[in-house]
Design an enzyme around this catalytic site. Sequence first.
Site, short mmCIF file in Angstrom:
data_model
loop_
_atom_site.label_atom_id
_atom_site.label_comp_id
_atom_site.label_asym_id
_atom_site.label_seq_id
_atom_site.Cartn_x
_atom_site.Cartn_y
_atom_site.Cartn_z
N ARG A 1 4.80 -10.68 6.11
CA ARG A 1 4.92 -12.12 6.00
C ARG A 1 4.42 -12.64 4.65
NH1 ARG A 1 4.86 -13.31 10.98
NH2 ARG A 1 3.50 -11.52 10.96
N THR A 2 3.19 -12.29 4.32
CA THR A 2 2.58 -12.85 3.12
C THR A 2 3.34 -12.40 1.87
OG1 THR A 2 0.45 -12.84 4.23
CG2 THR A 2 0.43 -13.13 1.85
N LYS B 1 -1.68 8.20 -5.98
CA LYS B 1 -1.99 9.38 -6.81
C LYS B 1 -3.41 9.33 -7.36
CE LYS B 1 2.87 9.52 -8.15
NZ LYS B 1 3.79 9.02 -9.16
N ARG C 1 -3.24 -8.37 -2.77
CA ARG C 1 -3.93 -8.14 -1.50
C ARG C 1 -4.61 -6.79 -1.61
NH1 ARG C 1 -1.66 -8.90 4.44
NH2 ARG C 1 -2.23 -11.01 3.84
N HIS D 1 -8.64 -15.55 2.37
CA HIS D 1 -7.18 -15.51 2.38
C HIS D 1 -6.74 -16.96 2.16
CE1 HIS D 1 -3.11 -14.62 3.11
NE2 HIS D 1 -3.17 -14.02 4.28
#
Lengths: 331, 178
Positions: A78-79, A106, A128, A156
């Site tokens: 969603r975000t 990696k 995020r 958030h």
Amino acid sequence: MTVILLRLFIYLELDVEAISMSFNPKHILGIESLTAEEINFILDTAQSFKEINTRQIKKVPTLRGKTIINLFYEASTRTRTSFEIAGKRLSADTVNISASGSSVAKGETLEDTAKNIQAMHPDIIVMRHNASGSCQYLADRLDCSVINAGDGMHEHPSQALLDALTIREHKGSIAGLTVAIVGDITHSRVVRSNIYCLNKLGARVRLAGPGTMLPPGIEKMGCEVFNNLEDAIRNADVVMMLRIQRERQGAPLIPSVREYARFFGLNGNKMELAKKDAIVMHPGPINRGVELGTAIADGSQNVILDQVENGVAVRMALLYLVSGGEKLKGE
Amino acid sequence: MAAEEIEILDSDGVNRAITRIAHEILEKNKGVEDLVLVGIRTGGAHLAAQLQQKIAEIEGQDVLFGTIDVTLYRDDLASRNNLAVGLTDIPFPLGDRKVILVDDVLFTGRTIRAAMEAVMDIGRPELIQLAILIDRGHRELPIRPDYIGRNLPTARNEQIEVDFDDRNTAQAVHLLRT
């Protein structure tokens, strides 16, 4: 009285340009550092952006030539989609990088990844990350703007802003409302951003959840804490349900999902304790039958899809605001 | 230093100018068919509402009326403080309509350039015409109004202010000299 109301109405109708306030943030890292005035400026901007999303041609040229990188170290549909659509509707070029399948897998450090990205001259990084404070860390080291799309258990901000916009649309104003937030308070960055945001805008915040999901001392952030759902939602204007974040928990915090659903799930009967016109919110994705019973998940009181719609507008507003006045910021 | 303020139009003067523009719009377009008024926020939106009322008085018919905010189309966003973005409200299709853009003051023409682009993003009108209360000169783009309330040659450092009352009716036009 009528005269007063009329004057008030005229006052509200006053043009936004008449309000001299301006807000030129370089980054959006959290709600904690914003003033109520700045939050309202963001919400007003977002409100205006909503119209673009209903046009046939959903694009304005505002961020033409800007590059936005969505750097997502945690799964998100969603975000990330919302930020990507927001950027594209403003004509920016958006690029998505997710941790799996990239150099992160990696073994590259966050700082090295960021410096490599910076060498490609993006204008905005939307990040995020599972570490609290990682967005601030990045903002301190890079030249471009950073927008926090969720950092660990910290904040958030875009979620709290879209929640505020949705509440404001349904209730007219946020001041004086009682908002109950129910679920895993400990692991929720959504809660922390919402407590800051709602408190600044004058709402009363109540929290409820099983004892293992309520961090000690959370009431110091300015909220009432309950250990059962019923007391928390009684006469509430807004009931915000949180998702049980199984991915964030080490040792299980609840005996079983079924038991959690019985005590902290919202169903039609429990919802009658809240105000008649109360709305139900959820940051998504919902666990149907856990936090929300089917009657609520499909009911008319829930505004979850309004939240998603407003999410795009709020993110457009944030991208617009961090991009504006860049020559002034350099001075 | 105190600013010198000169009244250019009083409320009667503004009203006469709007009345004349309304007549000119109707004459040029031969009535109200397919006509829509789009006011540029904020002053132009108020004037467009006044024009709509005036046209209704003359023709006995309402023309559609919308407002447009051009902030997102400006060419100077990087060099100024963030502006609040106002609501664009055009609740009807613009395709094949005759769009009359309305603004209070015409100066460099950059706002009109932005407004035309904004209109084109929303739909493809048959034509766009421009109605302006005060044309103060100093154009930086090849833009010319179709309807002008008053031509007013100014110096660049002067300012034109259109005053609106509580009901968003234009009351006066002032020239400010500092």
